[in-house]
Design a protein around this motif. Structure first.
Motif, short mmCIF file in Angstrom:
data_model
loop_
_atom_site.label_atom_id
_atom_site.label_comp_id
_atom_site.label_asym_id
_atom_site.label_seq_id
_atom_site.Cartn_x
_atom_site.Cartn_y
_atom_site.Cartn_z
N GLU A 200 42.40 -54.43 1.47
CA GLU A 200 43.28 -53.35 1.04
C GLU A 200 43.60 -53.43 -0.45
N ARG A 201 43.35 -54.57 -1.09
CA ARG A 201 43.59 -54.70 -2.52
C ARG A 201 42.44 -54.15 -3.35
N ILE A 202 41.31 -53.91 -2.75
CA ILE A 202 40.13 -53.44 -3.47
C ILE A 202 40.22 -51.93 -3.63
N LYS A 203 40.14 -51.44 -4.85
CA LYS A 203 40.21 -50.02 -5.17
C LYS A 203 38.89 -49.59 -5.78
N VAL A 204 38.21 -48.68 -5.10
CA VAL A 204 36.87 -48.25 -5.50
C VAL A 204 36.98 -46.96 -6.30
N ALA A 205 36.34 -46.93 -7.47
CA ALA A 205 36.27 -45.73 -8.31
C ALA A 205 34.81 -45.29 -8.38
N ASN A 206 34.55 -44.07 -7.97
CA ASN A 206 33.20 -43.52 -7.91
C ASN A 206 32.94 -42.68 -9.16
N HIS A 207 32.09 -43.17 -10.04
CA HIS A 207 31.74 -42.45 -11.27
C HIS A 207 30.26 -42.07 -11.26
N LEU A 208 29.68 -41.87 -10.10
CA LEU A 208 28.27 -41.50 -10.01
C LEU A 208 28.08 -40.04 -10.42
N ARG A 209 27.00 -39.79 -11.14
CA ARG A 209 26.66 -38.40 -11.46
C ARG A 209 26.02 -37.70 -10.26
N GLN A 210 25.33 -38.46 -9.42
CA GLN A 210 24.74 -37.94 -8.19
C GLN A 210 25.51 -38.51 -7.01
N GLU A 211 26.23 -37.63 -6.31
CA GLU A 211 27.08 -38.10 -5.22
C GLU A 211 26.27 -38.71 -4.09
N ARG A 212 25.04 -38.27 -3.88
CA ARG A 212 24.23 -38.74 -2.76
C ARG A 212 23.24 -39.82 -3.18
N LEU A 213 23.54 -40.51 -4.28
CA LEU A 213 22.69 -41.61 -4.71
C LEU A 213 22.72 -42.72 -3.65
N ALA A 214 21.55 -43.23 -3.32
CA ALA A 214 21.44 -44.19 -2.21
C ALA A 214 20.48 -45.30 -2.58
N LEU A 215 20.51 -46.37 -1.78
CA LEU A 215 19.59 -47.49 -1.91
C LEU A 215 18.49 -47.37 -0.86
N VAL A 216 17.32 -47.87 -1.21
CA VAL A 216 16.23 -47.88 -0.26
C VAL A 216 16.57 -48.86 0.86
N ALA A 217 15.91 -48.68 1.98
CA ALA A 217 16.30 -49.41 3.19
C ALA A 217 16.22 -50.92 3.01
#
Length: 477
Positions: A200-217
């Motif tokens: 609960e202390r971890i705060k994630v900030a999303n600054h991606l230009r592509q919202e659907r950016l993903a990693l390969v399997a």
């Protein structure tokens, strides 16, 4: 005539006696010199023997143990020859060769013992990981059958044990043990967050230009393991009242970067150099070099970096603790298909003002005469999950910070007070919930359902609302 003969004989005898006396004295002096030389040589040989004995004693008692210690502690000194002047070149060379031979033998033995320990831990970790996965599936089934919030706590602790076992297996050159499909980068960050005490202390900030950016399997689960280790390190070495900001952003080289900051105690120069060495992905890390108890976090990340091509750097953080930067190369990234929906807990991208990036469209506002109207600010897309809001009037909502954009102010100013009081309330976008809030709401719903089942008649009121102070996590490491 006879006198001369006698005189000559006497002179010859005297001369012969003198010569014999001189020779005797000379032989005595030579014998004395040789005896003294032999004595000096004997004393020198005794001194060399004593010096060699002392060097052998130091070799056995100090030099070889110090050389073995220096294999684990590189700054530990290794003493040299004590009596270098009293040891000839051949003896000194043999003594140095003995130290090097001892180092080689210790290294070979440590490698053999470490390989045996890795093999044993790898097999044991695989069995424990399999049992924990089975327990996880069983717990998920129990959550659908029984209304007991303690099952959620048990599931979280099972997840913590599974992460520890999975990290140990990776450190022993085992497969991560989980196959995944192409996964959103932000969802992988959230998954790593859910495996850490004090999530609960971890705060994630999303600054991606592509919202659907993903990693390969093939890189999805390794990245989740590496990030979970970095997050666990950040939460463990910082004060429980401080936050751990995590920033996800894209780099200029079409890659991605994850920054993890903490306000912890920091690291000294030796620890920082050691951490950077482990994070560089060395070809081999001995288990005996990780301390007692072993500190495996950076070593696990280093093994994953060497195998999957990530890179990680650690430095001082502006928050006072340490900052780790996990860089993901472009060849490990992809874009998810539009038919796959993202998790509702994933924070939306935070776009900088003036970049022209698309933002969620505001709901339609009925037109009306121009006039002052009560401001109804709209919370912008934030990196942190929003708090669950109740059915309070829009006028009671808190205003956003001055530097954040609000897209509805111009449309709201066209409405009159009369129209704003008579029109129906606009539908606001659903707010995001943190994992503990979602768990608390689910627990409250289950408790209400259970109390309704036990009551003799229908319940007189709705189930109690979820309390945001409920904590389903475990902060203990």
């Amino acid at each position: 005539m006879l006198g001369w003969i006698v005189a000559l004989i006497a002179v010859a005898v005297a001369t012969s006696s003198a010569v014999r006396t001189y020779q005797a004295r000379r032989e005595a002096y030579g014998a004395s010199a040789r005896a003294e030389l032999n004595e000096r040589q004997a004393k020198a040989a005794e001194a060399r023997t004593l010096a060699l004995t002392e060097e052998i004693r130091q070799l056995a008692r100090r030099r070889i143990p110090a050389a073995a210690t220096a294999l684990s502690h590189r700054t530990a000194p290794v003493p040299g020859l004590r009596e270098a002047a009293g040891i000839d070149g051949e003896a000194a060379r043999l003594l140095s060769e003995a130290v090097q031979a001892a180092r080689t033998a210790v290294l070979e033995e440590r490698g053999r013992v470490d390989a045996a320990a890795r093999s044993a831990m790898r097999g044991t970790s695989a069995k424990i990981q399999s049992l924990l996965n089975q327990s996880q599936h069983l717990l998920h089934e129990l959550q659908h059958e029984y209304d007991d919030p303690r099952i959620l706590q048990l599931d979280f602790r099972n997840e913590l044990a599974l992460r520890r076992t999975q990290a140990t297996a990776v450190l022993c050159d085992a497969w991560p043990g989980l196959a995944r499909q192409n996964s959103s980068l932000v969802e992988i960050v959230l998954g790593a967050q859910s495996r850490v005490p004090g999530y609960e202390r971890i705060k994630v900030a999303n600054h991606l230009r592509q919202e659907r950016l993903a990693l390969v399997a093939r890189a999805a689960e390794p990245l989740a393991i590496a990030l979970a280790e970095l997050l666990a390190n950040a939460t463990a070495y910082s004060h429980p009242d401080t936050e751990v900001p995590v920033t996800v952003q894209q780099t200029a080289g079409r890659g991605a970067l994850i920054l993890v900051d903490d306000a912890g105690i920091g690291m000294d120069d030796d620890a920082l150099e050691r951490a950077r060495t482990l994070l560089s992905g060395p070809s081999e890390v001995l288990l005996t070099e990780l301390g007692d108890p072993p500190q495996t976090g950076f070593a696990v990340v280093g093994r994953l970096i060497a195998r999957y091509g990530f890179s990680c750097h650690i430095e001082s953080s502006p928050y006072g603790g340490m900052r780790t930067m996990l860089r993901i190369p472009a060849h490990l990234l992809t874009v998810m298909d539009d038919d796959r929906t993202l998790s509702v807990l994933a924070p939306r991208p935070v776009h900088a003002r003036g970049t022209g990036a698309a933002e969620p469209a505001a709901p339609a506002v009925p037109s009306g005469p121009v006039g002052p109207a009560p401001a109804e600010p709209v919370a912008p897309a934030s990196a942190e999950p929003a708090e669950p809001a109740g059915p309070a009037p829009a006028a009671e909502a808190e205003a956003p910070p001055a530097e954040l954009p609000t897209r509805r102010r111009r449309a709201r100013r066209t409405d009159s007070p009369e129209s704003s009081t008579t029109r129906p309330q606009t539908v606001e976008e659903p707010t995001l919930r943190t994992p503990e809030q979602a768990g608390a709401a689910w627990a409250a719903l289950q408790e209400g359902t259970l109390s309704g089942r036990k009551a003799p008649g229908p319940p007189a009121q709705a189930p109690p609302a979820a309390s945001p102070s409920d904590d389903l996590g475990d902060d203990e490491t």
